[in-house]
Enzyme design. Structure first.
Site, PDB file in Angstrom:
ATOM      1  N   LYS A  79      -1.063  -6.392   8.634  1.00 25.09           N
ATOM      2  CA  LYS A  79      -0.196  -5.354   7.904  1.00 25.09           C
ATOM      3  C   LYS A  79       0.459  -5.764   6.801  1.00 25.09           C
ATOM      4  CE  LYS A  79       3.270  -1.953   9.620  1.00 25.09           C
ATOM      5  NZ  LYS A  79       4.210  -1.659  10.466  1.00 25.09           N
ATOM      6  N   SER A 160       4.133   3.370  11.413  1.00 20.26           N
ATOM      7  CA  SER A 160       3.865   3.181  10.192  1.00 20.26           C
ATOM      8  C   SER A 160       2.696   2.307  10.158  1.00 20.26           C
ATOM      9  CB  SER A 160       4.906   2.521   9.322  1.00 20.26           C
ATOM     10  OG  SER A 160       5.181   1.205  10.047  1.00 20.26           O
ATOM     11  N   SER A 184       6.353   2.322  15.357  1.00 23.40           N
ATOM     12  CA  SER A 184       5.145   1.892  14.495  1.00 23.40           C
ATOM     13  C   SER A 184       4.000   1.093  15.219  1.00 23.40           C
ATOM     14  CB  SER A 184       5.744   1.335  13.319  1.00 23.40           C
ATOM     15  OG  SER A 184       6.200   2.289  12.458  1.00 23.40           O
TER      16      SER A 184
HETATM   17  N1  GLN Z   1       8.107   6.576  12.520  1.00 23.52           N
HETATM   18  C1  GLN Z   1       9.514   5.768  12.682  1.00 23.52           C
HETATM   19  C2  GLN Z   1      10.244   5.698  11.342  1.00 23.52           C
HETATM   20  O1  GLN Z   1       9.852   6.336  10.606  1.00 23.52           O
HETATM   21  C3  GLN Z   1       9.310   4.444  12.963  1.00 23.52           C
HETATM   22  C4  GLN Z   1       8.807   3.600  11.906  1.00 23.52           C
HETATM   23  C5  GLN Z   1       8.666   2.000  12.368  1.00 23.52           C
HETATM   24  O2  GLN Z   1       8.607   1.778  13.642  1.00 23.52           O
HETATM   25  N2  GLN Z   1       8.321   1.113  11.636  1.00 23.52           N
HETATM   26  O3  GLN Z   1      11.148   5.065  11.085  1.00 23.52           O
END
Ligand code: GLN
Length: 494
Positions: A79, A160, A184
């Site tokens: 990532k 994400s 995420s």
């Molecule tokens: N979708 C969540 C957010 O937008 C989680 C993102 C994450 O875990 N990095 O914050």
């Protein structure tokens, strides 16, 4: 030998170590799949030579009779939130475009030390903020999945870690790293029919991972099955003196400890997760998961997590608050983008740099974060959210006095179409409703594929465990995996 890309982590590791095929053959096969899948936009940069170099080193070690490491010969996707020495690291933001770290994150360094190789840096939501990959500066990832109704709507791979989910699901890599601040790893895994585990907060070092919300950020693996997740997590975990929140605990032998027998175990089913208007297919898959764990020998217990409904609002105060502080470092001075208008003073340079470097969602979070931390509103928002966080942790602690693991859906729906929610931040945030409670409590949680909905799209089931009990989570995940027999995969169109 394109069939090598059909193999997962364990099969590659074992095949390389027995000499059934070479690590170089594996790297070449995955490099070819990566190169042929540019349409999916899963990678921000590809590093085929890095994958080959690592593979050559593993093959040479084998020829010399040396140990190959826990991931000897396994090429993976990284990532693009993990700093990789000498390879551009962007967090999918214009702010860091062209940034080449002179250092390696602890987690990626551990993976290379165990014989893994890097296929490339995976796309993500900008600074890991998002649930669909649409906030990436480098364009969204497209899920390899499509609805079975014949419509060709491009679907979100989740976020994400959407590059990670897509790459694993489309067989561009056998495994990838993810990070999970509020879902995420788990939500994108659920959207693409793969497995992913967020360990207990502190298991994986945060050193060298671009910070979003430091009290929540955790790295973890995404892979095709539970065993592969266990292998990856073992390599990624461990105490790191460079991260003050790192857990100073030995890393258990999770792979060796895998056991799908749930006899004597209690599985909690939280009543508060049964929400009004819940998607019927998601509700049915949850019922099916309960039946599978009962079949595996577990006793099912209804539990109450009374503060669940406050988790999402608390998360969307705490995470932006921490983000606004973490992202203050991108000021155009030390590294990253610098926008210096003519005759500009220092303040103008800060403002111009941040206006040009951050995307709209990142700016939204910084604004929310600075607002909830401002002198007049701190107590009403931030302090209140921290209190709620404590209550949520207490709910879990109480539940875990009776049960060993908790079973819930991973996400309230299957993958949605790209563009469907991007104009409505609240609708997007609601997608995280089942994921954020475990994040706020720092608990290990994983998503495993459970089946397909009526549109032919994957649904995930979430297992949440006690602090430090990744083994219990993986074992319940394995019990589900054995019964789900999930073999569906996206039909290749890219
Ligand atoms: N979708 C969540 C957010 O937008 C989680 C993102 C994450 O875990 N990095 O914050």
């Amino acid at each position: 030998m394109s069939e090598l890309t059909e193999l997962g982590v364990a099969a590659i590791r074992d095949g390389v170590s027995t000499g059934t095929f070479s690590a170089v053959e594996v790297a070449e096969a995955f490099n070819a799949n990566v190169a042929a899948a540019a349409t999916l936009n899963a990678f921000i940069v590809t590093t085929p030579d890095k994958a080959l170099d690592a593979a050559r080193a593993v093959d040479a070690n084998r020829a010399a009779g040396k140990p190959l490491g826990k991931l000897g010969g396994v090429p993976i996707g990284m990532k693009d939130l993990f700093a990789t020495a000498g390879v551009q690291t962007t967090a999918a933001s214009h702010m860091l475009e062209g940034f080449i770290p002179p250092y390696e994150s602890t987690v990626s360094g551990k993976l290379w030390a165990e014989g893994a190789g890097m296929l490339g840096k995976l796309n993500l939501d900008q600074f890991a903020m998002g649930s669909s990959n649409e906030t990436s500066y480098f364009g969204n990832v497209i899920s390899p999945w499509r609805r079975s109704d014949g419509g060709n709507a491009a679907l979100a791979p989740g976020g994400s870690s959407g590059g990670s989910s897509t790459a694993v699901s489309a067989r561009l890599c056998p495994a990838a790293t993810g990070t999970d601040t509020g879902g995420s790893i788990r939500q994108p895994a659920a959207f693409t029919g793969i497995s992913g585990i967020k360990p207990t907060y502190g298991r994986c070092s945060r050193w060298g991972i671009v910070a979003f919300a430091s009290s929540l950020d955790q790295a973890g693996p995404m892979a095709r099955d539970v065993t592969d997740c266990a292998i990856m997590l073992e390599a990624m975990s461990g105490f790191d003196p460079k991260d003050s929140t790192s857990l100073d605990l030995p890393v258990p032998a999770w792979e060796a400890g895998l056991n799908p027998d749930m006899r004597g175990k209690k599985v909690g089913v939280p009543v508060e997760y049964r929400m009004d208007g819940m998607d019927a297919d998601v509700a049915a898959s949850w019922e099916q998961g309960i039946a599978w764990l009962r079949d595996a020998g577990a006793t099912i217990v209804e539990i109450s997590l009374p503060h669940t409904k406050y988790a999402l609002p608390a998360y969307y105060i705490i995470a932006p608050a921490e983000a606004s502080s973490n992202l203050a470092r991108y000021d155009g001075v030390r590294y990253g983008l610098r926008d210096l208008p003519d005759n500009a003073g220092l303040q103008d340079m800060y403002a111009a740099t941040r206006a040009a470097g951050f995307g709209a969602e990142v700016k939204r979070r910084i604004l929310i974060g600075t607002y909830v931390l401002s002198a007049g509103f701190y107590d009403a928002y931030y302090t209140q959210a921290q209190k709620v966080r404590t209550l949520i942790s207490r709910d879990f602690a109480r539940a875990f006095e009776t049960v060993d693991v908790i079973l819930a859906p991973t996400a309230p729906t299957a993958a949605f179409a790209l563009g469907e929610k991007s104009a409505d931040p609240l609708a997007m945030y609601l997608n995280d409703v089942f994921a954020v409670p475990a994040s706020l409590a720092g608990l290990p949680a994983m998503s495993v594929p459970a089946g397909l909905n009526r549109e032919g799209l994957p649904l995930g089931l979430q297992v949440i465990g006690r602090p430090f009990d990744e083994q219990g989570v993986l074992n319940a995940g394995l019990a589900i995996e054995r019964r789900a027999g999930f073999t569906a995969r996206p039909e290749k169109w890219w």
